[in-house]
Structure formats: structure tokens, C-alpha cells
Motif scaffolding. Structure first.
Motif, PDB file in Angstrom:
ATOM      1  N   GLY A 174      46.089  37.722  45.166  1.00 27.86           N
ATOM      2  CA  GLY A 174      44.749  38.299  45.082  1.00 27.86           C
ATOM      3  C   GLY A 174      44.409  38.800  43.700  1.00 27.86           C
ATOM      4  O   GLY A 174      43.237  38.852  43.318  1.00 27.86           O
ATOM      5  N   ILE A 218      40.714  37.751  41.841  1.00 26.02           N
ATOM      6  CA  ILE A 218      39.683  38.739  41.512  1.00 26.02           C
ATOM      7  C   ILE A 218      39.469  38.830  40.003  1.00 26.02           C
ATOM      8  O   ILE A 218      38.338  38.788  39.518  1.00 26.02           O
ATOM      9  N   SER A 262      35.771  38.041  49.037  1.00 27.07           N
ATOM     10  CA  SER A 262      36.948  38.762  49.497  1.00 27.07           C
ATOM     11  C   SER A 262      37.294  38.386  50.935  1.00 27.07           C
ATOM     12  O   SER A 262      38.471  38.199  51.274  1.00 27.07           O
ATOM     13  N   PHE A 285      36.301  46.061  43.185  1.00 24.97           N
ATOM     14  CA  PHE A 285      36.605  44.774  43.810  1.00 24.97           C
ATOM     15  C   PHE A 285      38.005  44.809  44.426  1.00 24.97           C
ATOM     16  O   PHE A 285      38.218  44.346  45.555  1.00 24.97           O
ATOM     17  N   THR A 296      38.043  46.893  47.601  1.00 18.30           N
ATOM     18  CA  THR A 296      37.397  46.192  48.709  1.00 18.30           C
ATOM     19  C   THR A 296      38.346  45.163  49.322  1.00 18.30           C
ATOM     20  O   THR A 296      38.531  45.093  50.543  1.00 18.30           O
ATOM     21  N   PHE A 297      38.954  44.358  48.469  1.00 18.51           N
ATOM     22  CA  PHE A 297      39.897  43.348  48.944  1.00 18.51           C
ATOM     23  C   PHE A 297      41.086  43.993  49.646  1.00 18.51           C
ATOM     24  O   PHE A 297      41.490  43.565  50.734  1.00 18.51           O
TER      25      PHE A 297
END
Length: 366
Positions: free
Chosen positions: A170, A174, A193, A247, A250-251
Motif C-alpha cells: 500500500g 499511495i 483505497s 491518504f 484512510t487506507f
């Protein structure tokens, strides 16, 4: 693995990273092997022999690794893959599956499939010419065939079911794919996401179908606080870039929920979300109590676009132990040791009688 055994297992790792910490010896082969998948946080050298953009197999990488050699680890020394395997009494370092010189003992005790620069989105891996998660899974299937030929089907299945699987993914999706390729198209990040989490959930299900039962899912790093993130999006003062961190949060939140759901729905699947973001973020914001001095620069350099390979033979870094980051995107070994210790404290309640502890002289000098 039930809750009590998990807590005991994590206590083993926590004790290893204390200052000073004991060496952990696993009794009766409770955890026979460790496997790693994902990106550079866990890659021990799979990119060395492929045509990849992201490589860390040249000096000064590895300057504090045993022997002082660059192995492909994006760090000055050991990384979480090695540290956790050592803590569990499996072995001191975990070899890369694509190293080309694996011994039978390497196969039995675990290997690393992670590839620096890789991501959940296939576009991330294609962009850097590295081993994608689906390809890592295929390599694992190939590995199972080799292990089965070596020890037999029953023992191979037993090793896989009792081993620990680490997954880190991830970060590059991102920080690179979304931030530089998709964000300018105004694609909302929550949608991207969600797609990442759906894809990685399928990966976890595939691991389960192949026999894995103990999986530790690492969150992303606080991407806006990486030296490269500060340079690109932190403004003239190079503060932690707020959008990048948002970000990541959130992920991580979506990933944590997905992992919790999978643990409930799949029988006997001890899959755990491990929050790496918070302890590293806290260390960056309060480094002095732990003896760190520099939190915004990479010890061996800071790239203008966060490219890991900024380290060169001309890089001057006499004291990595005072830096949180080794290069523009990766922590030092000492920072990794702190983070792993911190995150595993959260799961500690008691100590298992199935583990024996033998004191050794160790320090966090690197």
C-alpha cells in the motif's frame, strides 16, 4: 491460533526488542518458519537480479548489516523481516526467494517474496519493473512445490500452517501511483483505497487457501513524514505532508476493517492488522526520549522525489543510530527495532511456557 496463543506469541517478540533484549528460543518448533510478502519494508533482496528501478544492493546500503555488505535490503542493517524471524527463534536473517542460492534449511525455515517498489495495484509494480503481489503469490506456490518435494506433503502443510506470514503493501500505491498518476485525474482517493483493500483482501484469501493461518498485515508508514514526502509536499519548511498522511490513514482504516472481517468469516484464520503508522509517527514527533535526533532527513541522503536509491558511496552518515530514516523512504534499523517493539507491546498480556528465553548481549547501536 486462539487469542491466548497470539498474545503469548507477541510477548515473545516484545521481549526481544527490549533494551537490553533477550534472545528468544522457540521450543518444539512452535513457529517453524517465517514468510514475507509485499514491498521494501520486508524485501530482503528479491530485486537484486531483476531489471527493476528500485534497488538497494549497493553501498552504503547494508553498512551495518552483518558483514557490512549490501544485500538488497533498503536499510543500513536488518529490517522487520529479519528482526521478527530472529525474535521468534527461527533464524537471524531471512533470505530472498530469488537469491538463487537457497539451501534446504532456508526452504524449511522460510523465505522472503517481497519486492521493493511493489504494491497492491499492478500498475505500481509495472511502473518500477518489480515483482507484483500476484507474482509473489505464484512464487509462493512454486515454493510449496519445492518444500513438498523436500519434506513431504504432510510436513510441508504443517510448516505452512504454523508459520508466520508478514505482508506490507500500500505504501507505493499511495505515495507513487495515486499521488503522481491518479490524483491529477481527480479520482477520489477513497474510491482508489477501496479498490486497493478489495484486491489485497483477495490476496489474503489466496494465502488462506494455500494453507497460511497466521498472517500479520502491516499498515502503511506515515507517508507524509518520510523525508521524500516532506520534500515533495511539505512546503518550504518540509513539514509532514498532511494530505499524504490522510491518504495513509484512510487506507489503513479500511484495511484494518477488512482484516477484522476476514478473521471472523474464515475459520481458524489468525490474521492481524499491525499498526505501523502510529508508533513511527509518534517517534517522529517525539524522538528525543528514544535518543533520536534527526527525523526529517535520510541519514544517507534525501531524494527530491522520494526515490530510495539516493544513497551513494559519497553519502556521509557517521551515526545512523541518531536518525529515524536511512534514506528518503526507509527507517534505519534502530528505528525499525523501536517500531516493532512498540506495536507488539499492544498485544502483550502474558508470557507463554512454550518459549524459553536465553539472555544475550545485544544493543540498539545501529
Amino acid at each position: 491460533m486462539d487469542k491466548v496463543l497470539w498474545e503469548r506469541l507477541v510477548m515473545v517478540v516484545f521481549v526481544f526488542f527490549a533494551i537490553p533484549f533477550p534472545k528468544v528460543l522457540v521450543v518444539n518448533g512452535a513457529i517453524p518458519a517465517l514468510f514475507a510478502f509485499g514491498d521494501s519494508i520486508l524485501d530482503t533482496g528479491n530485486n537484486n537480479n531483476i531489471l527493476a528501478i528500485t534497488k538497494c544492493n549497493f553501498p552504503p546500503y547494508g553498512r551495518d548489516f552483518p558483514g557490512g555488505i549490501p544485500t538488497g535490503r533498503c536499510c543500513n542493517g536488518k529490517i522487520p523481516t529479519d528482526l521478527i524471524a530472529s525474535a521468534l527463534g527461527i533464524k537471524e536473517t531471512v533470505p530472498a526467494y530469488l537469491s538463487g542460492n537457497l539451501s534446504p534449511q532456508d526452504l524449511v525455515t522460510g523465505v522472503c517474496f517481497a519486492s521493493a517498489g511493489s504494491g497492491i495495484d499492478d500498475a505500481t509494480s509495472r511502473l518500477q519493473g518489480v515483482v507484483s503481489l500476484p507474482s509473489q503469490l505464484r512464487l509462493f506456490q512454486e515454493y510449496i512445490g519445492k518444500l513438498t518435494a523436500l519434506v513431504g506433503q504432510q510436513r510441508a502443510a504443517d510448516i505452512i500452517s504454523k508459520s508466520v506470514f508478514l505482508v506490507s503493501a500500500g505504501n507505493n500505491d499511495i505515495a507513487i501511483t495515486y499521488s503522481f498518476l491518479l490524483a491529477p485525474t481527480l479520482q477520489p482517493f477513497p474510491l482508489y483505497s477501496t479498490r486497493l483493500v478489495t484486491t489485497t483482501s483477495n490476496f489474503f484469501k489466496s494465502l488462506y487457501e494455500l494453507g497460511a493461518r497466521r498472517v500479520w498485515v502491516l499498515s502503511t508508514l506515515p507517508l507524509g513524514c518520510l523525508p521524500g514526502g516532506r520534500t515533495v509536499a511539505g512546503g518550504p519548511l518540509r513539514i509532514c505532508a498532511p494530505f499524504a498522511n490522510q491518504f495513509a490513514q484512510t487506507f489503513n482504516g479500511q484495511l484494518s476493517s477488512a482484516v477484522d472481517s476476514m478473521r471472523v468469516t474464515l475459520p481458524n484464520y489468525d490474521i492481524r492488522f499491525i499498526d505501523v503508522y502510529t508508533p513511527l509517527f509518534n517517534l517522529i514527533n517525539n524522538p528525543q526520549p528514544e535518543g533520536f535526533v534527526d527525523v526529517s532527513e535520510g541519514c544517507c541522503g534525501t531524494a527530491p522525489f522520494g526515490v530510495s536509491g539516493i544513497c551513494t558511496l559519497l553519502s556521509l552518515c557517521p551515526n545512523p543510530s541518531s536518525y529515524v530514516f536511512w534514506d528518503s523512504a526507509h527507517p534505519t534499523e534502530r528505528a525499525y527495532r523501536f517500531v516493532v517493539s512498540s506495536i507488539l507491546q499492544q498485544h502483550t498480556n502474558n508470557v507463554s511456557n512454550s518459549f524459553a528465553f536465553a539472555p544475550v548481549n545485544s544493543s540498539l547501536s545501529n
